[in-house]
Design a protein around this motif. Structure first.
Motif, PDB file in Angstrom:
ATOM      1  N   HIS A   1      -6.433   5.521  -1.623  1.00 41.57           N
ATOM      2  CA  HIS A   1      -7.110   4.220  -1.571  1.00 41.57           C
ATOM      3  C   HIS A   1      -6.880   3.497  -0.251  1.00 41.57           C
ATOM      4  CE1 HIS A   1      -3.102   2.780  -2.899  1.00 41.57           C
ATOM      5  NE2 HIS A   1      -3.436   1.684  -2.261  1.00 41.57           N
ATOM      6  N   GLU A   2      -5.987   4.023   0.588  1.00 41.89           N
ATOM      7  CA  GLU A   2      -5.716   3.368   1.869  1.00 41.89           C
ATOM      8  C   GLU A   2      -6.648   3.861   2.966  1.00 41.89           C
ATOM      9  OE1 GLU A   2      -1.404   3.239   2.738  1.00 41.89           O
ATOM     10  OE2 GLU A   2      -1.213   4.160   0.776  1.00 41.89           O
TER      11      GLU A   2
ATOM     12  N   GLY B   1       0.824  -1.203   0.000  1.00 44.54           N
ATOM     13  CA  GLY B   1       0.000   0.000   0.000  1.00 44.54           C
ATOM     14  C   GLY B   1       0.856   1.248   0.000  1.00 44.54           C
ATOM     15  N   ARG B   2       1.885   1.247   0.798  1.00 50.63           N
ATOM     16  CA  ARG B   2       2.677   2.433   1.029  1.00 50.63           C
ATOM     17  C   ARG B   2       3.324   2.958  -0.252  1.00 50.63           C
ATOM     18  NH1 ARG B   2       4.829   5.403   5.037  1.00 50.63           N
ATOM     19  NH2 ARG B   2       3.535   4.966   6.796  1.00 50.63           N
TER      20      ARG B   2
ATOM     21  N   TYR C   1      -1.624   7.058   0.208  1.00 50.79           N
ATOM     22  CA  TYR C   1      -2.484   7.354  -0.949  1.00 50.79           C
ATOM     23  C   TYR C   1      -3.961   7.179  -0.588  1.00 50.79           C
ATOM     24  CZ  TYR C   1       1.505   7.874  -3.957  1.00 50.79           C
ATOM     25  OH  TYR C   1       2.645   8.354  -4.525  1.00 50.79           O
TER      26      TYR C   1
ATOM     27  N   ALA D   1       2.535   2.115  -3.049  1.00 49.48           N
ATOM     28  CA  ALA D   1       1.420   2.384  -3.943  1.00 49.48           C
ATOM     29  C   ALA D   1       1.553   1.873  -5.356  1.00 49.48           C
ATOM     30  CB  ALA D   1       1.109   3.842  -3.952  1.00 49.48           C
ATOM     31  N   LEU D   2       0.970   2.660  -6.252  1.00 47.68           N
ATOM     32  CA  LEU D   2       0.437   2.078  -7.468  1.00 47.68           C
ATOM     33  C   LEU D   2       1.451   1.412  -8.387  1.00 47.68           C
ATOM     34  CD1 LEU D   2      -1.679   5.087  -7.261  1.00 47.68           C
ATOM     35  CD2 LEU D   2      -2.724   2.849  -7.547  1.00 47.68           C
TER      36      LEU D   2
END
Lengths: 333, 326
Positions: B154-155, A40-41, B152, A43-44
């Motif tokens: 989405h979290e 998550g951290r 971000y 990210a994308l």
């Protein structure tokens, strides 16, 4: 992650029965959670790479592409012979030797054999890869440059500019790519640079169309409106808010487009419009060797296989990228 | 008290079809049809009405996010609809918006820090370091943790995302914030948190709100004054206490009767007014009073003349020939 033991007194709610724990499912869920926390951290993009890494076909594509690029970059080092050297035109070679030097099947001296002029096919193949890689990259870059600019103008601003741009794109669509390329090449004359231009210019319409439709959906998002309410300029809104959220289909298309450009170059070279002989490209090698398909069919398969493998590699990577960029789409297309 | 923002007779009609032929044939959606309102500095105006009545369009018109057909928006004593773009840029610092959908209103490719800093970047406020500090301050102010800076969208959950949206709106110390249904996408328990946050911020920073909702009980919690919209027009406007204790317009009465009461006994005795039919199409709104097609008090005059929005009691405006609770 260890599950709490069943029956431990501290795990029991007073007066309630211990709920039935779904052991493996929960463990899997925890793993998934941990993954989420790790990924998550950052990210994308790291997410995309994570999913791509687990797609075997995409990895095959990446490996082939890396090999192709390395071969193209280090072609002079990898080639064992001068790709242009033909013993037939060498006065120091006796005519008996000349007769034996042509169309040799693969051997220890010539790894992939020699062609009708006695040139080393392996060395020609290695040098020819440069043409394919250059065409792939340059032509797609030209398409992207034109396509993204016009796609953004059409999609973001709309109005009559949109109509003009999209109708011109329709005109480009009406031409079959190869026919269009032949027309352009006839006007510009044969040669490698003109191949870049022809293929690149013909590719813009698709990219513009994809980018436009992608922008049309993204620009309706409230974060675009929020940016306008802040007073952000059009350039900033397009660059910071719309581009990063609408570029995914373009990345996929451009990746596959590299394969398409390699194929188109082969096509044009086959018709004698691309790389001019005696300099090698996979396309002109194929057209030269095809003549001998009855007597020495193995020759045409060498450049043929190289073309198929590299086109396939870009398609596999593009396909993998599509799944990785939007996992929801997986299996739906 | 000085008026911070005043809208005068704003009109916005959207052509139905696109292109040369359709736009002439299809008529227009009369989304906002002559709306006037004022909000005092530091107060909250609640704007309620059914979906499609033009609330959100009105909000965007007042922020000049869409161009009004006619009318004036006076903000800080200037008609902002006539300002050149360059001057408008400066005005945008003082007016911000919070959106309904916390999932669509944050750019998924930007970190929370970048989202909150963006208004400062656009208006060239401070240097990198001070923007960063300010963003962290704002993130804490709206009840998130400073370490959320690099995460971000989405979290986060819906409520947390809405807090990020609030932090972004506050970044430039605005005087006016238009809240476009900021809680209607959230769970009831989270709604209260966000409403309380907005109230606290209003007290701390002397903010002025225009608070849009389709839910009277939400508006009741936060507003000083309430305006009720129906089909592109304001049908009733009054101080919050007046409006809730004695609604004048039959539409308002019907809306209020739809709010459930927490006490089951009172709820059982409550008389509900169920309106017949749907909201008429805004393309061709009813003649006279727009509500007459669904009104139980309707008489001939209602279909013939449009009732003016006028004082029915001191400080209580309503557009109805036969108001209730007189």
């Amino acid at each position: 992650m260890r599950l709490p033991d069943h029956g431990g007194p501290e795990d029991l709610m007073p007066g309630k029965e211990q709920p039935d724990l779904l052991g493996p499912e929960i463990e899997e869920f925890e793993l998934e959670l941990e993954k989420e926390q790790i990924h998550g951290r950052t990210a994308l993009w790291s997410d995309v790479w994570y999913r791509l890494r687990h797609n075997k076909l995409a990895i095959v594509g990446i490996v082939i592409i890396i090999v192709l690029f390395l071969v193209a970059i280090f072609a002079p080092l990898l080639a064992t012979h001068d790709p242009l050297y033909s013993p037939l035109y060498d006065s120091t070679v006796s005519s008996a030797e000349k007769a034996g030097a042509v169309k040799q099947t693969p051997n220890s001296e010539h790894w992939l054999g020699t062609d009708q002029l006695g040139r080393d096919i392996y060395s020609r193949l290695v040098h020819g890869s440069r043409v394919s890689v250059e065409v792939g990259i340059v032509a797609v870059l030209i398409s992207l440059l034109i396509g993204l600019l016009f796609g953004a103008l059409a999609g973001y601003f709309g109005g009559w500019g949109d109509s003009v741009i999209m109708r011109s794109a329709d005109i480009f669509f009406a031409f079959p790519t190869v026919l269009g390329a032949i027309v352009i090449m006839t006007v510009l004359g044969p040669g490698l640079i003109n191949v870049f231009i022809a293929i690149g210019v013909l590719g813009w319409a698709t990219i513009a169309r994809i980018f436009r439709s992608s922008i049309l959906s993204v620009k309706e998002n409230e974060y675009v409106e929020a940016a306008r309410a802040m007073g952000a300029s059009h350039a900033r809104i397009i660059w910071k808010h719309i581009m990063p959220n609408s570029i995914q289909p373009i990345i996929v298309y451009a990746t596959m487009g590299v394969g398409g450009a390699i194929l188109a170059e082969a096509w044009l070279a086959f018709l004698g419009l691309g790389q001019q002989l005696p300099a090698p490209s996979w396309g002109n090698m194929l057209s030269e060797y095809l003549v001998y398909y009855t007597t020495d069919p193995w020759m045409m398969f060498i450049p043929g296989t190289a073309i198929v493998l590299s086109v396939l590699a870009f398609i596999l990577l593009g396909d993998g990228l599509r799944d990785a960029l939007d996992p929801r789409l997986k299996g739906s297309v | 008290m000085a008026m911070l923002i005043e809208a005068r007779d704003i009109v916005k009609h959207f052509p139905v079809g696109k292109g040369l032929i359709l736009s002439r044939l299809g008529g227009t959606v009369k989304a906002v049809d002559g709306v006037s309102l004022q909000v005092e500095e530091g107060k909250t105006l609640g704007l309620v009405g059914e979906s499609g009545c033009g609330k959100s369009t009105l909000a965007r018109l007042m922020l000049r996010l869409i161009k009004a057909d006619s009318g004036e928006v006076i903000f800080e004593d200037r008609d902002i609809l006539k300002l050149p773009n360059k001057d408008m840029q400066a005005v945008r610092r003082s007016m911000q918006i919070i959106f309904q959908d916390p999932y669509a209103s944050l750019n998924p490719r930007m970190s929370v820090g970048a989202i909150v800093m963006e208004p400062m970047v656009i208006h060239g406020e401070g240097d990198k370091e001070s923007r960063r500090n300010r963003a962290i301050e704002l993130i804490s102010l709206v009840g998130l943790q400073p370490e959320h800076f690099a995460r971000y969208p989405h979290e986060f959950s819906g409520g947390q995302r809405q807090r990020i949206g609030v932090a972004r709106a506050l970044a430039l110390n605005p005087r006016l914030i238009i809240c476009d249904e900021p809680v209607s996408a959230l769970d009831v328990s989270i709604q209260a948190q966000i409403l309380n946050l907005l109230k606290e911020l209003q007290e701390d920073f002397n903010l002025t709100y225009i608070f849009i909702a389709h839910d009277l009980s939400v508006v009741r919690h936060i507003s000083d004054e309430v305006a009720v919209m129906y089909l592109g027009k304001i049908v009733e406007r009054a101080e919050h206490d007046l409006l809730y204790s004695s609604p004048k317009h039959p539409y308002t009465v019907a809306l209020m009767s739809a709010v459930p009461l927490p006490d089951p006994e009172k709820e059982r005795e409550r008389k509900r007014i169920i309106l017949e039919g749907d909201v008429p199409s805004p393309i061709d709104p009813p003649s006279g009073c727009r509500f007459h097609t669904r009104c139980w008090k309707k008489r001939d005059i209602c279909a013939e003349q449009e009732p003016p929005l006028e004082d029915k009691a001191p400080g209580h405006l309503a557009a109805c020939f036969f108001p209730e609770n007189l």
